[in-house]
Design an enzyme around this catalytic site. Sequence first.
Site, PDB file in Angstrom:
ATOM      1  NE  ARG A  83      -3.794  -2.275   0.131  1.00  0.00           N
ATOM      2  CZ  ARG A  83      -3.549  -3.495  -0.332  1.00  0.00           C
ATOM      3  NH1 ARG A  83      -2.400  -3.758  -0.946  1.00  0.00           N
ATOM      4  NH2 ARG A  83      -4.436  -4.455  -0.206  1.00  0.00           N
ATOM      5  CB  SER A 133      -9.725  -1.431   2.925  1.00  0.00           C
ATOM      6  OG  SER A 133     -10.352  -2.573   2.387  1.00  0.00           O
ATOM      7  CD  GLU A 184      -5.665   1.317   1.596  1.00  0.00           C
ATOM      8  OE1 GLU A 184      -5.758   1.128   0.381  1.00  0.00           O
ATOM      9  OE2 GLU A 184      -5.841   0.434   2.439  1.00  0.00           O
TER      10      GLU A 184
END
Length: 377
Positions: free
Chosen positions: A182, A255, A368
Amino acid sequence: MMNELVTEKLAAIGGVRVDHSVTFAEMTTLRVGGAPRLAARCATPEAAASVVELLDAAGVPLLVIGGGSNLVIADDTLGAGELDLVAVVMECDGVDIDAEEGIVRAEAGAVWDDVVKQAVEADLGGIECLAGIPGSAGAVPVQNVGAYGAEISEVLTRVRLYDRESGVDEWVPASDLELAYRYSNLKFTNRAVVLEIELTLSTDGLSKPLRFGQLTQNPGERLPVAQVREKVLELRASKGMVLDDSDHDTWSAGSFFTNPVVPLADAERVRETVRGLRGDADADRMPLFDAVDSAGEPAAKLSAAWLIERAGFPRGYRVSAGEPAGLSTKHTLALTNRGGAGTADVVKLARTIRDGVRDAFGIALVPEPVWVGCAID
């Protein structure tokens, strides 16, 4: 700050449409966010590069936005008012596929799921597990998008970047992005703008080797790409992770927290905490995946969703009854706008979840999405 001359220059750039009426709530999947000074809608990669060059030269803050699926943007509920920045909206959406060579090029504004669909229809394999992920192609390398055992870093070969410091528009190898879980060196830095991406996919019509239990009972097997894509879309829809205007579970930033990568000793400490709180059975089935930390040392990846639930936050959780922001009723990793939520509501929910997991397990969950004009701290 904006002035009339800058606005006139923006409007004069070929392939640019200036929009004075849009809000970020209209341009993001979480559906929160105030109004920019204006939005410069860019129909070509060249137009986007010219807009960014002009705004940077004039000292005007900007935010590049594609599908708006990974943003938390301040609004009036935080006292933000009109935001002192220009939204550079990537509406360049061309996709070019060489099925024989397995090469896919997509402009930054292309809807990512459309890119996956077109690749699958051309019998190209490697991104079928990334079906249904909201957002645009330009955002995919920024956070090294991944799902169901696949990451874009496995197939990304080149990225066309506009470097904001040098003013150079060029293709660079994917290795220049330092892709990790990520992460890329584009994330949170604003050093460059993605204009196009290039992928190299397999040409035999089969998926990448599958290892995710919900997709295969035979780890390592390869299945027809269309079959895998349909299964992934089915799984994501069951978790509220495929955009649907009528379903508030999809009014989210996907998410919200990354799965924490922790030292092996911390993973075992968490397991023992779970054992004390919930018993041996739950502790023994705690999701735990092999990983490496930023220094290349062996580590463990925990499931953020699993930790959130065990910290006392079930699906559908709200900080208090009637709150307009809450966890998805389908998946605890999605923070959702239940209708009428402002940014302050999302921030309050995010802090509550983060603090609850930290208090229960000593694990710090990291958001995120990109935060604009606000922060979780």
